[in-house]
Design a protein around this motif. Structure first.
Motif, PDB file in Angstrom:
ATOM      1  N   TYR A 142      -1.749   1.263   6.531  1.00  0.00           N
ATOM      2  CA  TYR A 142      -1.385   2.395   5.679  1.00  0.00           C
ATOM      3  C   TYR A 142      -1.928   2.216   4.261  1.00  0.00           C
ATOM      4  O   TYR A 142      -2.429   3.164   3.645  1.00  0.00           O
ATOM      5  CB  TYR A 142       0.142   2.526   5.645  1.00  0.00           C
ATOM      6  CG  TYR A 142       0.674   3.523   4.637  1.00  0.00           C
ATOM      7  CD1 TYR A 142       0.880   4.849   4.995  1.00  0.00           C
ATOM      8  CD2 TYR A 142       0.978   3.135   3.332  1.00  0.00           C
ATOM      9  CE1 TYR A 142       1.376   5.768   4.072  1.00  0.00           C
ATOM     10  CE2 TYR A 142       1.468   4.045   2.409  1.00  0.00           C
ATOM     11  CZ  TYR A 142       1.669   5.360   2.783  1.00  0.00           C
ATOM     12  OH  TYR A 142       2.152   6.257   1.872  1.00  0.00           O
ATOM     13  N   VAL A 143      -1.821   1.000   3.742  1.00  0.00           N
ATOM     14  CA  VAL A 143      -2.226   0.731   2.357  1.00  0.00           C
ATOM     15  C   VAL A 143      -3.741   0.870   2.241  1.00  0.00           C
ATOM     16  O   VAL A 143      -4.493   0.214   2.979  1.00  0.00           O
ATOM     17  CB  VAL A 143      -1.764  -0.668   1.916  1.00  0.00           C
ATOM     18  CG1 VAL A 143      -2.244  -0.964   0.493  1.00  0.00           C
ATOM     19  CG2 VAL A 143      -0.244  -0.773   2.003  1.00  0.00           C
ATOM     20  N   ASP A 193      10.439  -9.213   6.439  1.00  0.00           N
ATOM     21  CA  ASP A 193       9.761  -8.337   7.384  1.00  0.00           C
ATOM     22  C   ASP A 193       9.120  -9.132   8.521  1.00  0.00           C
ATOM     23  O   ASP A 193       9.193  -8.738   9.692  1.00  0.00           O
ATOM     24  CB  ASP A 193       8.720  -7.469   6.664  1.00  0.00           C
ATOM     25  CG  ASP A 193       7.758  -8.257   5.795  1.00  0.00           C
ATOM     26  OD1 ASP A 193       7.872  -9.504   5.727  1.00  0.00           O
ATOM     27  OD2 ASP A 193       6.883  -7.621   5.176  1.00  0.00           O
ATOM     28  N   ILE A 199       8.945   2.695   7.990  1.00  0.00           N
ATOM     29  CA  ILE A 199       8.288   3.004   6.719  1.00  0.00           C
ATOM     30  C   ILE A 199       7.727   1.743   6.053  1.00  0.00           C
ATOM     31  O   ILE A 199       6.665   1.279   6.433  1.00  0.00           O
ATOM     32  CB  ILE A 199       9.233   3.772   5.768  1.00  0.00           C
ATOM     33  CG1 ILE A 199       9.930   4.941   6.520  1.00  0.00           C
ATOM     34  CG2 ILE A 199       8.442   4.309   4.578  1.00  0.00           C
ATOM     35  CD1 ILE A 199       9.012   6.016   6.998  1.00  0.00           C
ATOM     36  N   THR A 200       8.425   1.130   5.093  1.00  0.00           N
ATOM     37  CA  THR A 200       7.846   0.011   4.334  1.00  0.00           C
ATOM     38  C   THR A 200       8.005  -1.327   5.045  1.00  0.00           C
ATOM     39  O   THR A 200       7.033  -2.066   5.191  1.00  0.00           O
ATOM     40  CB  THR A 200       8.487  -0.077   2.934  1.00  0.00           C
ATOM     41  OG1 THR A 200       9.904   0.071   3.055  1.00  0.00           O
ATOM     42  CG2 THR A 200       7.955   1.021   2.044  1.00  0.00           C
ATOM     43  N   ARG A 226       5.527  -2.380   7.951  1.00  0.00           N
ATOM     44  CA  ARG A 226       4.091  -2.621   7.804  1.00  0.00           C
ATOM     45  C   ARG A 226       3.675  -3.977   8.375  1.00  0.00           C
ATOM     46  O   ARG A 226       2.507  -4.184   8.693  1.00  0.00           O
ATOM     47  CB  ARG A 226       3.691  -2.520   6.335  1.00  0.00           C
ATOM     48  CG  ARG A 226       3.783  -1.102   5.800  1.00  0.00           C
ATOM     49  CD  ARG A 226       3.478  -1.031   4.319  1.00  0.00           C
ATOM     50  NE  ARG A 226       3.724   0.315   3.803  1.00  0.00           N
ATOM     51  CZ  ARG A 226       3.683   0.649   2.527  1.00  0.00           C
ATOM     52  NH1 ARG A 226       3.402  -0.278   1.613  1.00  0.00           N
ATOM     53  NH2 ARG A 226       3.920   1.888   2.137  1.00  0.00           N
ATOM     54  N   LYS A 280      12.301   3.070  -0.646  1.00  0.00           N
ATOM     55  CA  LYS A 280      11.454   1.935  -1.008  1.00  0.00           C
ATOM     56  C   LYS A 280       9.982   2.322  -1.081  1.00  0.00           C
ATOM     57  O   LYS A 280       9.249   1.866  -1.972  1.00  0.00           O
ATOM     58  CB  LYS A 280      11.642   0.815   0.014  1.00  0.00           C
ATOM     59  CG  LYS A 280      11.098  -0.534  -0.436  1.00  0.00           C
ATOM     60  CD  LYS A 280      11.941  -1.120  -1.547  1.00  0.00           C
ATOM     61  CE  LYS A 280      11.495  -2.530  -1.901  1.00  0.00           C
ATOM     62  NZ  LYS A 280      12.298  -3.114  -2.995  1.00  0.00           N
ATOM     63  N   ILE A 281       9.553   3.159  -0.143  1.00  0.00           N
ATOM     64  CA  ILE A 281       8.138   3.536  -0.145  1.00  0.00           C
ATOM     65  C   ILE A 281       7.776   4.276  -1.432  1.00  0.00           C
ATOM     66  O   ILE A 281       6.690   4.089  -1.982  1.00  0.00           O
ATOM     67  CB  ILE A 281       7.783   4.380   1.091  1.00  0.00           C
ATOM     68  CG1 ILE A 281       6.266   4.576   1.166  1.00  0.00           C
ATOM     69  CG2 ILE A 281       8.522   5.720   1.099  1.00  0.00           C
ATOM     70  CD1 ILE A 281       5.790   5.177   2.459  1.00  0.00           C
ATOM     71  N   GLY A 305       7.092   2.032  -4.424  1.00  0.00           N
ATOM     72  CA  GLY A 305       5.724   1.536  -4.419  1.00  0.00           C
ATOM     73  C   GLY A 305       4.711   2.609  -4.771  1.00  0.00           C
ATOM     74  O   GLY A 305       3.756   2.366  -5.522  1.00  0.00           O
ATOM     75  N   GLU A 306       4.916   3.812  -4.256  1.00  0.00           N
ATOM     76  CA  GLU A 306       3.968   4.897  -4.494  1.00  0.00           C
ATOM     77  C   GLU A 306       3.979   5.344  -5.960  1.00  0.00           C
ATOM     78  O   GLU A 306       2.961   5.814  -6.475  1.00  0.00           O
ATOM     79  CB  GLU A 306       4.284   6.085  -3.587  1.00  0.00           C
ATOM     80  CG  GLU A 306       4.120   5.807  -2.095  1.00  0.00           C
ATOM     81  CD  GLU A 306       2.673   5.608  -1.684  1.00  0.00           C
ATOM     82  OE1 GLU A 306       2.151   6.420  -0.921  1.00  0.00           O
ATOM     83  OE2 GLU A 306       2.058   4.607  -2.133  1.00  0.00           O
TER      84      GLU A 306
END
Length: 516
Positions: free
Chosen positions: A251-252, A340, A362-363, A366, A444-445, A448-449
């Motif tokens: 995703y990143v 994670d 979501i986060t 990953r 959380k996402i 970061g965004e």
């Protein structure tokens, strides 16, 4: 027989035998018909987003459409977010949306709206029945559209007077699911690229990440030193021990660019050219190298299986040893604080054989793709349209389609709040769904965004918009309040032992995994 009954009988006659519902006054004749006609399983959702998300999950696992029953324009509107996800996933759905009786629309009653206008952005086909004698015929047309590969959304609007008026005979017709054949020239073009053994990526999506096609692609890639990836999100990827590995593009953006930077060729099979999920300042939208040669073997609606078989035949790859099959790896039981990677280790050890994993983590998720590849064989379902509130409803649909298979949901806390009513449906239907609810008490996402898009340092107002604290959500209480057993874990040992325990019995359970 009235129009509503003719529609229910037509749905059942054409193998649409599950209806996810949230009805209102205008749909009462359809509801009454469900008691008069055997063969339709009806599942109530307490919010329309549960209904449409469940229909998405059902199609992904059953490979056939369910129907929904929604109340007028506002009811359909409440379900649009998960219809967006379903459309991006190419899930076939037959929406039945009630409407005022024709003569009542001119009165501009409070619930009068432009239902066709609401439906069109998230539907491939929209039609309003004009007569009770047309309802069965219109229903058959909707079923045929929904079954059109790779799966489409058909929305039939049913005015109340067409539901209670005299209906016509039940309509039944063989539904074709034939796909468009890929041209020989496309196959030969791809064969020539692979034969050069340059730095080539085979990028998979759609049904190309099903086990049978993965095996063929694995042999082709092994013979010609190609790499296999899948799109970042997949409607249903079959993975685990003994299956061909198709790593997901990250995703990143920076991670994706690094992963793709050396490929000279990208061959698309059921996939689109890789793109960033969002636009970011000073970063590209397209993720492939600028001079990369991107060639499509088969689009998502084309006959992918036939295309890869033809490619394998031309290349002579049928007896090639497959180097891309996942083999066993010794994984130690994790302990200590929840991370994670630690969660991924727990999953690798405990994902049940032949299970279904629904991922809206979501986060925290990953790290899961690379770190769960050695788990037992399973199907992994991703959110496709990015509209959050997908995971819990999708699990309802998947568990309905496959009652003999355990469903494991990997769910973020913020997105779960959009459709937490799904828990009630799981309890009512006694669905075998196990939920890992990752509680970081934040969007959380978005934290970061905020940084990724260059918005600066968040102030107090911005921080409050991205936090789920004050008050913090109590997921054990929320689950129990919907009839689902629940417990909280705060370290990896507790997570392992609790998940192992709940997997030993049927029915819904929620584990709140504390990440803060």
């Amino acid at each position: 027989m009235n129009g509503a009954e003719s529609l229910v009988r037509t749905l059942i006659a054409n193998d649409v035998d599950v209806c996810f519902t949230n009805p209102g006054t205008s749909e009462m004749h359809f509801v009454a018909a469900l008691d008069k006609v055997d063969g339709m399983r009806c599942i109530l959702g307490l919010f329309e987003g549960v209904v449409t998300g469940a229909a998405d999950g059902y199609y992904r696992m059953a490979d056939k459409p369910a129907s929904t029953l929604l109340h007028l324009g506002p009811g359909l509107g409440n379900g649009l977010a998960n219809l967006h996800n379903a459309k991006k996933a190419n899930s076939g759905i037959v929406n039945i949306v009630g409407e005022h009786a024709g003569y009542h629309i001119k009165c501009d009653a409070p619930l009068t709206s432009d239902i066709q206008g609401v439906a069109k952005p998230m539907s491939h086909w929209v039609k309003t029945s004009v007569s009770s004698l047309d309802v069965a015929k219109d229903g058959l047309e909707a079923i045929k559209i929904a079954n059109t590969p790779p799966g489409k959304i058909a929305t039939l609007i049913l005015p109340a007077d067409t539901a209670w008026g005299v209906g016509a005979d039940v309509q039944k017709q063989s539904v074709t699911t034939d796909r468009i054949k890929v041209s020989n020239s496309k196959v030969h073009t791809v064969a020539n690229i692979l034969a050069k053994k340059e730095s080539t990526l085979i990028l998979l999506g759609g049904i190309a990440v099903r086990e049978n096609i993965l095996e063929i692609v694995g042999r082709i890639a092994s013979q010609h030193d190609a790499t296999i990836f899948s799109e970042n999100n997949n409607p249903r990827i079959q993975r685990g021990l003994g299956r061909v590995r198709a790593r997901q593009i990250p995703y990143v953006v920076d991670n994706a660019l690094e992963l793709l930077k050396n490929f000279k060729n990208i061959i698309l099979i059921g996939a689109k050219p890789p793109v960033a999920f969002f636009a970011y300042p000073n970063k590209p939208s397209y993720l492939a190298p600028e001079n990369c040669n991107i060639v499509q073997l088969a689009a998502v609606d084309e006959c992918i299986l036939d295309a890869v078989l033809s490619l394998e035949d031309i290349l002579g790859s049928k007896h090639t040893i497959n180097k891309h099959i996942v083999t066993a790896l010794e994984i130690q039981k994790p302990f200590g604080n929840i991370t994670d990677v630690g969660i991924a280790q727990v999953l690798s050890l405990l994902i049940p054989e032949n299970s279904i994993v629904v991922d809206e983590s979501i986060t925290v998720g990953r790290a899961f793709d690379l770190n769960t590849m050695h788990a037992n064989q399973h199907d992994w379902l991703n959110i496709m349209g990015g509209s959050i509130g997908f995971g819990l409803p999708c699990a309802v649909g998947a568990a309905t389609a496959c009652p003999d298979r355990p469903v494991l949901v990997l769910q973020g806390d913020g997105s779960a709040m959009y459709t937490l009513q799904s828990l009630w449906t799981m309890a009512r239907e006694n669905l075998n769904v196990k939920i890992l609810l990752f509680s970081n008490q934040a969007y959380k996402i978005l934290q970061g965004e905020f940084n990724n898009v260059g918005a600066g340092t968040p102030g107090l107002k911005a921080e409050n918009m991205l936090s789920l604290k004050k008050p913090s959500l109590d997921w054990v209480s929320l689950a129990k309040g919907h009839g689902v057993m629940a417990t909280k874990v705060e370290n990896l040992t507790q997570l392992f032992d609790t998940l192992k325990g709940v997997l030993a019995h049927n029915g819904p359970d929620l584990i709140e995994v504390c990440l803060t």
